[in-house]
Scaffold this active site. Structure first.
Site, PDB file in Angstrom:
ATOM      1  N   ASN A 207       0.843  -1.193   0.000  1.00  0.00           N
ATOM      2  CA  ASN A 207       0.000   0.000   0.000  1.00  0.00           C
ATOM      3  C   ASN A 207       0.879   1.243   0.000  1.00  0.00           C
ATOM      4  O   ASN A 207       2.105   1.144   0.011  1.00  0.00           O
ATOM      5  CB  ASN A 207      -0.937  -0.009   1.208  1.00  0.00           C
ATOM      6  CG  ASN A 207      -0.164  -0.046   2.507  1.00  0.00           C
ATOM      7  OD1 ASN A 207       0.587   0.865   2.819  1.00  0.00           O
ATOM      8  ND2 ASN A 207      -0.312  -1.126   3.257  1.00  0.00           N
ATOM      9  N   ASP A 276      -4.218  -6.039   4.768  1.00  0.00           N
ATOM     10  CA  ASP A 276      -5.295  -6.797   5.387  1.00  0.00           C
ATOM     11  C   ASP A 276      -5.389  -8.226   4.845  1.00  0.00           C
ATOM     12  O   ASP A 276      -5.950  -9.095   5.476  1.00  0.00           O
ATOM     13  CB  ASP A 276      -6.635  -6.087   5.163  1.00  0.00           C
ATOM     14  CG  ASP A 276      -6.777  -4.889   6.090  1.00  0.00           C
ATOM     15  OD1 ASP A 276      -6.310  -4.985   7.246  1.00  0.00           O
ATOM     16  OD2 ASP A 276      -7.326  -3.854   5.660  1.00  0.00           O
ATOM     17  N   LYS A 286       8.223 -18.031 -10.039  1.00  0.00           N
ATOM     18  CA  LYS A 286       7.562 -16.864 -10.613  1.00  0.00           C
ATOM     19  C   LYS A 286       6.354 -17.307 -11.454  1.00  0.00           C
ATOM     20  O   LYS A 286       6.460 -18.263 -12.233  1.00  0.00           O
ATOM     21  CB  LYS A 286       8.577 -16.125 -11.493  1.00  0.00           C
ATOM     22  CG  LYS A 286       8.064 -14.831 -12.049  1.00  0.00           C
ATOM     23  CD  LYS A 286       9.121 -14.163 -12.902  1.00  0.00           C
ATOM     24  CE  LYS A 286       8.478 -13.088 -13.749  1.00  0.00           C
ATOM     25  NZ  LYS A 286       9.334 -12.658 -14.834  1.00  0.00           N
ATOM     26  N   PHE A 320      -4.261   3.248  14.626  1.00  0.00           N
ATOM     27  CA  PHE A 320      -4.444   4.258  13.580  1.00  0.00           C
ATOM     28  C   PHE A 320      -5.628   3.868  12.710  1.00  0.00           C
ATOM     29  O   PHE A 320      -5.904   2.684  12.519  1.00  0.00           O
ATOM     30  CB  PHE A 320      -3.183   4.374  12.710  1.00  0.00           C
ATOM     31  CG  PHE A 320      -2.224   5.424  13.199  1.00  0.00           C
ATOM     32  CD1 PHE A 320      -1.576   5.277  14.407  1.00  0.00           C
ATOM     33  CD2 PHE A 320      -1.991   6.571  12.447  1.00  0.00           C
ATOM     34  CE1 PHE A 320      -0.701   6.243  14.870  1.00  0.00           C
ATOM     35  CE2 PHE A 320      -1.115   7.547  12.898  1.00  0.00           C
ATOM     36  CZ  PHE A 320      -0.463   7.386  14.107  1.00  0.00           C
ATOM     37  N   LYS A 334     -13.328   1.467  15.523  1.00  0.00           N
ATOM     38  CA  LYS A 334     -12.071   0.714  15.650  1.00  0.00           C
ATOM     39  C   LYS A 334     -11.566   0.718  17.082  1.00  0.00           C
ATOM     40  O   LYS A 334     -11.048  -0.283  17.573  1.00  0.00           O
ATOM     41  CB  LYS A 334     -11.003   1.291  14.715  1.00  0.00           C
ATOM     42  CG  LYS A 334     -11.172   0.717  13.332  1.00  0.00           C
ATOM     43  CD  LYS A 334     -10.261   1.258  12.289  1.00  0.00           C
ATOM     44  CE  LYS A 334     -10.845   0.854  10.944  1.00  0.00           C
ATOM     45  NZ  LYS A 334     -10.185   1.439   9.819  1.00  0.00           N
ATOM     46  N   LYS A 338     -11.284  -2.954  18.563  1.00  0.00           N
ATOM     47  CA  LYS A 338      -9.917  -3.455  18.792  1.00  0.00           C
ATOM     48  C   LYS A 338      -9.414  -3.140  20.202  1.00  0.00           C
ATOM     49  O   LYS A 338      -8.241  -3.341  20.510  1.00  0.00           O
ATOM     50  CB  LYS A 338      -8.964  -2.874  17.738  1.00  0.00           C
ATOM     51  CG  LYS A 338      -9.365  -3.266  16.300  1.00  0.00           C
ATOM     52  CD  LYS A 338      -8.265  -3.024  15.301  1.00  0.00           C
ATOM     53  CE  LYS A 338      -8.742  -3.194  13.872  1.00  0.00           C
ATOM     54  NZ  LYS A 338      -7.655  -3.225  12.893  1.00  0.00           N
TER      55      LYS A 338
HETATM   56  N1  CTP Z   1      -3.817  -3.275  11.809  1.00  0.00           N
HETATM   57  C1  CTP Z   1      -3.102  -4.345  12.328  1.00  0.00           C
HETATM   58  N2  CTP Z   1      -3.089  -5.544  11.681  1.00  0.00           N
HETATM   59  C2  CTP Z   1      -3.789  -5.710  10.542  1.00  0.00           C
HETATM   60  C3  CTP Z   1      -4.521  -4.645  10.011  1.00  0.00           C
HETATM   61  C4  CTP Z   1      -4.511  -3.441  10.660  1.00  0.00           C
HETATM   62  O1  CTP Z   1      -2.463  -4.197  13.367  1.00  0.00           O
HETATM   63  N3  CTP Z   1      -3.747  -6.860   9.937  1.00  0.00           N
HETATM   64  C5  CTP Z   1      -3.839  -2.015  12.548  1.00  0.00           C
HETATM   65  C6  CTP Z   1      -3.105  -0.875  11.867  1.00  0.00           C
HETATM   66  O2  CTP Z   1      -1.754  -0.831  12.250  1.00  0.00           O
HETATM   67  C7  CTP Z   1      -3.871   0.337  12.369  1.00  0.00           C
HETATM   68  C8  CTP Z   1      -5.269  -0.178  12.599  1.00  0.00           C
HETATM   69  O3  CTP Z   1      -5.152  -1.593  12.648  1.00  0.00           O
HETATM   70  O4  CTP Z   1      -3.368   0.776  13.619  1.00  0.00           O
HETATM   71  C9  CTP Z   1      -6.280   0.236  11.570  1.00  0.00           C
HETATM   72  O5  CTP Z   1      -6.079  -0.357  10.369  1.00  0.00           O
HETATM   73  P1  CTP Z   1      -7.266  -0.648   9.336  1.00  0.00           P
HETATM   74  O6  CTP Z   1      -6.679  -1.433   8.243  1.00  0.00           O
HETATM   75  O7  CTP Z   1      -7.898   0.646   9.013  1.00  0.00           O
HETATM   76  O8  CTP Z   1      -8.234  -1.498  10.246  1.00  0.00           O
HETATM   77  P2  CTP Z   1      -9.348  -2.460   9.779  1.00  0.00           P
HETATM   78  O9  CTP Z   1      -9.958  -3.021  11.013  1.00  0.00           O
HETATM   79  O10 CTP Z   1      -8.753  -3.394   8.803  1.00  0.00           O
HETATM   80  O11 CTP Z   1     -10.368  -1.440   9.126  1.00  0.00           O
HETATM   81  P3  CTP Z   1     -11.402  -1.588   7.958  1.00  0.00           P
HETATM   82  O12 CTP Z   1     -12.609  -2.073   8.603  1.00  0.00           O
HETATM   83  O13 CTP Z   1     -11.467  -0.159   7.483  1.00  0.00           O
HETATM   84  O14 CTP Z   1     -10.793  -2.492   6.953  1.00  0.00           O
END
Ligand code: CTP
Length: 403
Positions: A207, A276, A286, A320, A334, A338
């Protein structure tokens, strides 16, 4: 920062030209002032060309009788390099018989001296007594290096390398910005940057995260006295000074390192943009473009933040949220799902902020129910604001639930 670079009259004056160039390169505004003796070694024109500013050389040639006071007031740091034995004596005793020494007395900010002289002059009790006076006054001394001196002798007395003086200047700038070392004794665990999830040996999904926010947090925490462990995905940023950097690539590696370092941490900040989804079975070879169309089946990566939220012991947890809409609702969602203490939310995609930018604008959502909007500022300033609020929040949480 506005730096007053005072050049004393020694053979090492030529090295100060390199120092001026380094400071300019680091984005400082540099005003050079030279003693008459320094002009014997290097012409003011050299410094004028490097800094783009007229060099101050003569107290009586400046535009008004009080101009030296204005110069002293508008600059934020005074660097004296090389500081000769004569200059150190004058400064120690408060003499003000030329532009440099007059500016020194009129200057109220932090002072850094880089002495350079013959080894016997350096070791002379008079010089050492003057040095002790200047140290006691709170000035930073960049010790001279040892080696072959211009006089033919060997020993301490050589002006420290310009890079070393520049690093000392950076550290002085930091500590003058943070006279409060309010994170002393703390261990802060920070994640930063993107993760890369391989698709085959040469391709990956990632990303747009640059890592700048996480690195700014690491620098801020370090400047405020913390031990900082920075678990970083692949970024193009230099490792922050004094920070323990743990380089990782994938979400799984990031999770492993975070969990390994967690027991030491009192504050955990998850600034990383963790992918994600990933390919759970990465092909060993490859992938060839034989098919007209391919599709990827991706599995979720471990949600590190959520796992930390479930563990929740003595550490304060900051997550974040990078969102393209509904920032406040998403941040609150969140925070709750979380189990974080704070979520730093920023809108992405809609403006030139976030991702690669050096600036940001965030909303802090706190477990206490409070929401704080932090207006546009440099990522470094935002980082400091986050730590200000983290410390306040910890006090508030201690007061309410005795943690
Ligand atoms: N994060 C994490 N591990 C992951 C994905 C996200 O620790 N596998 C943490 C990021 O470091 C950040 C927070 O989660 O602090 C928010 O990330 P985000 O991808 O926006 O969270 P999601 O729950 O995946 O949100 P969404 O529902 O928008 O996908």
């Amino acid at each position: 920062m506005k730096v007053l670079l005072a050049v004393g009259g020694g053979i090492a004056a030529y090295k100060s030209a390199e120092l001026a160039r380094l400071l300019m390169q680091q984005g400082h505004q540099v005003q050079v002032v030279m003693t008459a003796a320094a002009e014997e070694f290097v012409r003011p024109l050299t410094f004028a060309a490097l800094t783009g500013r007229k060099v101050l050389t003569n107290l009586f040639a400046i535009e008004s009788a009080i101009q030296h006071i204005a110069v002293a007031q508008e600059n934020e740091l005074l660097v004296i390099a090389p500081a000769t034995a004569d200059l150190m004596a004058k400064l120690a005793h408060g003499l003000a018989d030329d532009i440099l020494t007059t500016l020194y007395l009129a200057f109220t900010g932090p002072v850094l001296l880089a002495p350079a002289m013959n080894v016997n002059m350096w070791q002379h009790p008079a010089t050492q007594a003057n040095l002790a006076t200047l140290v006691k006054r709170g000035h930073t001394i960049v010790e001279p290096g040892s080696g072959y001196l211009a006089c033919g002798m060997t020993g301490p007395g050589r002006l420290a390398d310009p890079e070393i003086i520049a690093a000392a200047i950076a550290a002085t700038v930091e500590s003058s910005a943070h006279p409060r070392r309010d994170l002393e004794g703390e261990t802060v665990l920070i994640t930063a940057g993107p993760t890369q999830e391989p698709l085959d040996p040469v391709r990956y999904i990632s990303n747009r995260s640059s890592g700048k926010m996480g690195y700014a947090l690491a620098e801020a925490a370090r400047a405020r006295g913390a031990r900082v462990i920075l678990v970083s995905g692949p970024v193009h940023l230099p490792p922050p000074h004094g920070v323990e950097v743990v380089a990782v690539r994938t979400a799984a590696e990031m999770r492993e390192q975070v969990m390994q370092h967690l027991p030491a941490a009192g504050i955990v900040i998850k600034a990383a943009a963790v992918a994600d989804f990933h390919l759970s079975k990465v092909p060993e070879q490859k992938v060839k473009k034989t098919a007209a169309r391919i599709s990827l089946e991706l599995d979720p990566t471990p949600d590190i933040l959520a796992e930390l939220g479930r563990k929740k012991g003595d550490f304060l947890l900051v997550g974040f949220a990078a969102e393209t809409q509904n920032l406040e609702q998403e941040s609150r969602r969140k925070l709750e799902s979380k189990n974080c203490d704070m979520v730093v939310g920023n809108l992405v995609g809609a403006n030139d902020l976030g991702f690669e930018s050096d600036e940001n604008e965030v909303v802090l959502t706190l477990r206490t129910g409070e929401t704080i909007a932090v207006p546009r500022a440099s990522k470094r300033d935002i980082a400091d604001r986050i730590f200000d609020e983290v410390l306040k929040l910890r006090l508030a949480l201690h007061a309410t639930d005795g943690r």
